[in-house]
Design an enzyme around this catalytic site. Structure first.
Site, mmCIF file in Angstrom:
data_model
loop_
_atom_site.group_PDB
_atom_site.id
_atom_site.type_symbol
_atom_site.label_atom_id
_atom_site.label_comp_id
_atom_site.label_asym_id
_atom_site.label_seq_id
_atom_site.Cartn_x
_atom_site.Cartn_y
_atom_site.Cartn_z
ATOM 1 N N HIS A 140 -6.104 2.681 1.398
ATOM 2 C CA HIS A 140 -5.195 3.756 1.786
ATOM 3 C C HIS A 140 -5.639 4.490 3.054
ATOM 4 O O HIS A 140 -4.873 4.641 4.014
ATOM 5 C CB HIS A 140 -5.073 4.788 0.657
ATOM 6 C CG HIS A 140 -4.542 4.226 -0.616
ATOM 7 N ND1 HIS A 140 -3.547 3.285 -0.671
ATOM 8 C CD2 HIS A 140 -4.874 4.491 -1.912
ATOM 9 C CE1 HIS A 140 -3.283 3.001 -1.936
ATOM 10 N NE2 HIS A 140 -4.072 3.711 -2.703
ATOM 11 N N ASP A 180 0.886 -1.165 0.000
ATOM 12 C CA ASP A 180 0.000 0.000 0.000
ATOM 13 C C ASP A 180 0.921 1.210 0.000
ATOM 14 O O ASP A 180 1.541 1.528 1.023
ATOM 15 C CB ASP A 180 -0.899 0.004 1.235
ATOM 16 C CG ASP A 180 -1.925 1.132 1.212
ATOM 17 O OD1 ASP A 180 -1.620 2.189 0.629
ATOM 18 O OD2 ASP A 180 -3.015 0.981 1.781
ATOM 19 N N HIS A 181 1.030 1.883 -1.158
ATOM 20 C CA HIS A 181 2.071 2.905 -1.275
ATOM 21 C C HIS A 181 1.851 4.079 -0.335
ATOM 22 O O HIS A 181 2.793 4.811 -0.029
ATOM 23 C CB HIS A 181 2.201 3.387 -2.723
ATOM 24 C CG HIS A 181 1.077 4.243 -3.200
ATOM 25 N ND1 HIS A 181 -0.054 3.728 -3.794
ATOM 26 C CD2 HIS A 181 0.906 5.586 -3.184
ATOM 27 C CE1 HIS A 181 -0.856 4.710 -4.127
ATOM 28 N NE2 HIS A 181 -0.311 5.856 -3.762
#
Length: 504
Positions: A253, A190-191
């Site tokens: 996110h 999950d950036h």
């Protein structure tokens, strides 16, 4: 201790990164530029290689030239060094094939053996699934069928989001991955968790003694988490029509950002300890019934508008989108956490396309002073401008604190002022991109910033009642014009509790 000064100085094992979907946008825009930047900073070992895998037939040299063009185009804050690229490119290799074809994996095994002999990668391999989600399980099965999940060195698997389309599909995906890889080999990326300012939330909370005593229901009125985008779907209409704002941003996110902001202190800054606390927070979020979801969530879809002298199409006019689409390009949800720290404190989360500006932040609004003892105007001002702590994630990373100060002159007149910390200005150094951080961590075997399966399941459980309710009703879309802050119903979501959205 939470501090880990040697985290980025720890040695990185030699390894080969195998990227499935090597000709796709993610590889071109993010992965290869991130790896080249790590090479620029001399953080990659001498024994390092990239093996790109995709259906397009091409030679190693053709792949190198294509990646050179991509890195030169998308590399940020770093000059493109031709001499460095020449050395970096020698470690790039390519293999064409379809992830559904079992023969691909036997050829990949042979290719890795050749790369290992040439590049001295010690048998270590990091497999990166940058393909469409329907290929995740077949790719894992193919790797297992060829025995590539184990070898002379370590083997790890990075899986891009989305982790399923809902709870059952996420569980099915996990079963497919776990048939081949152990949980400690799987890195769900999950950036957002790799962003410096999201990591800085942990430093801000647990590296300072003055904020943590205020970080609870006694002092916090409510929390707002915003992820606004000024752009539309940008040619991704077909994908976005299946996903929508709730799945695309909030389920993964923003719930991870919420968990980072609200979790209990871990015993140590170690992968399991940090992820345990994030998981506990996600499991403590109250799961609404479908009827409660109707009262605590709002969907929106942008319509056409004229912005900056140009006509902007509505979502239903975007290429690849159904003219009657019921997909939400905006989602707002109220959440409550059933634990001793946060009981009774509402968390408001919103995300949307075609909003007035691009911004992602966490705003913590504190309770007002119990008595407005100064001039009458000050009392009204305290109602309008409560103490506010804002953690800015993008685009201008930093932290600001709003409080009251006396205005110069006679009398006790107050005005709100802001104490501001700007990440770039304070450190005077470039922050690594999220993918630089996360790729380096995966090479080191550090899963702190990666999502665990129990966290995935908990976050799907939170949004499931909302998805169920929205699928059962026909929305009156579009219900907000492009360039505005979303549907009117979103404001009423907060007004019921006496709050209102802040305008970033």
């Amino acid at each position: 201790m939470l501090e880990d000064p040697l985290r980025y100085d720890a040695p990185v094992d030699p390894a080969a990164i195998v990227i499935f979907g090597a000709t796709g946008d993610l590889t071109r825009r993010k992965l290869l530029p991130a790896l080249f930047r790590l090479a620029y900073e001399r953080r990659l070992p001498a024994g390092f290689a990239v093996v790109g895998v995709s259906r397009t037939a091409m030679s190693d040299d053709a792949f190198r030239e294509r990646m050179r063009d991509a890195v030169a185009q998308f590399l940020e804050d770093t000059p493109f060094d031709e001499e460095l690229w020449a050395g970096f490119a020698r470690g790039l290799f390519y293999l064409s094939g379809d992830v559904q074809d079992k023969n691909l994996y036997s050829r990949l095994k042979q290719k890795l053996e050749e790369v290992d002999r040439e590049r001295q990668t010690a048998g270590n391999a990091l497999f990166y699934l940058s393909t469409q989600p329907s290929h995740y399980a077949p790719a894992a099965a193919g790797l297992g069928g060829a025995g590539l999940q184990q070898g002379a060195g370590w083997r790890r698997l990075i899986v891009e989001k989305p982790f399923g389309h809902d709870g059952p599909s996420a569980a099915a995906l996990n079963r497919g991955l776990r048939e081949v890889f152990n949980e400690d080999q799987i890195y769900r990326i999950d950036h957002y968790l790799g962003k410096e300012t999201v990591q800085n939330i942990l430093a801000f909370r647990f590296g300072n003694g003055i904020f943590e005593p205020l970080w609870n229901r006694r002092y916090v009125s409510h929390v707002q988490i915003t992820a606004a985008e000024s752009i539309g779907v940008e040619g991704r209409g077909a994908y976005y029509q299946e996903a929508g704002a709730l799945r695309d941003m909030i389920q993964n996110h923003l719930l991870q950002v919420m968990a980072t902001m609200a979790m209990e202190p871990p015993a140590a800054y170690e992968p399991d300890a940090v992820r345990d606390e994030r998981a506990k927070l996600l499991r403590a979020i109250r799961v609404w019934t479908p009827a409660e979801a109707a009262e605590n969530a709002v969907a929106g879809q942008y319509g056409p508008a004229r912005i900056g002298g140009a006509d902007v199409p509505g979502f239903r006019e975007e290429p690849g989108v159904d003219p009657e689409a019921q997909t939400g390009t905006y989602a707002a949800i109220t959440l409550e956490v059933d634990n001793w720290r946060w009981a009774g404190v509402p968390f408001y989360i919103r995300s949307g396309k075609r909003l007035p500006k691009r911004v992602t932040d966490v705003a913590i609004q504190f309770n007002r002073a119990p008595l407005a003892m100064f001039e009458a105007g000050a009392g009204r001002m305290q109602e309008t401008y409560p103490n506010l702590l804002v953690l800015r994630i993008q685009p201008e990373e930093g932290i600001s604190l709003r409080f009251f100060s006396k205005q110069p002159g006679s009398g006790m007149r107050l005005r709100p002022v802001t104490m501001d910390f700007n990440y770039g200005a304070s450190f005077g150094a470039r922050s690594p991109s999220a993918y630089e951080t996360l790729l380096l961590d995966a090479l080191k075997g550090d899963a702190t910033l990666y999502t665990r399966q129990d966290m995935v399941e908990a976050s799907w459980a939170v949004v499931a009642p909302v998805l169920e309710h929205w699928s059962s009703v026909k929305h009156d879309f579009p219900n907000y014009a492009a360039g505005t802050w979303g549907p009117e119903a979103s404001g009423r979501l907060l007004a019921r509790r006496g709050h209102e959205w802040r305008m970033p």
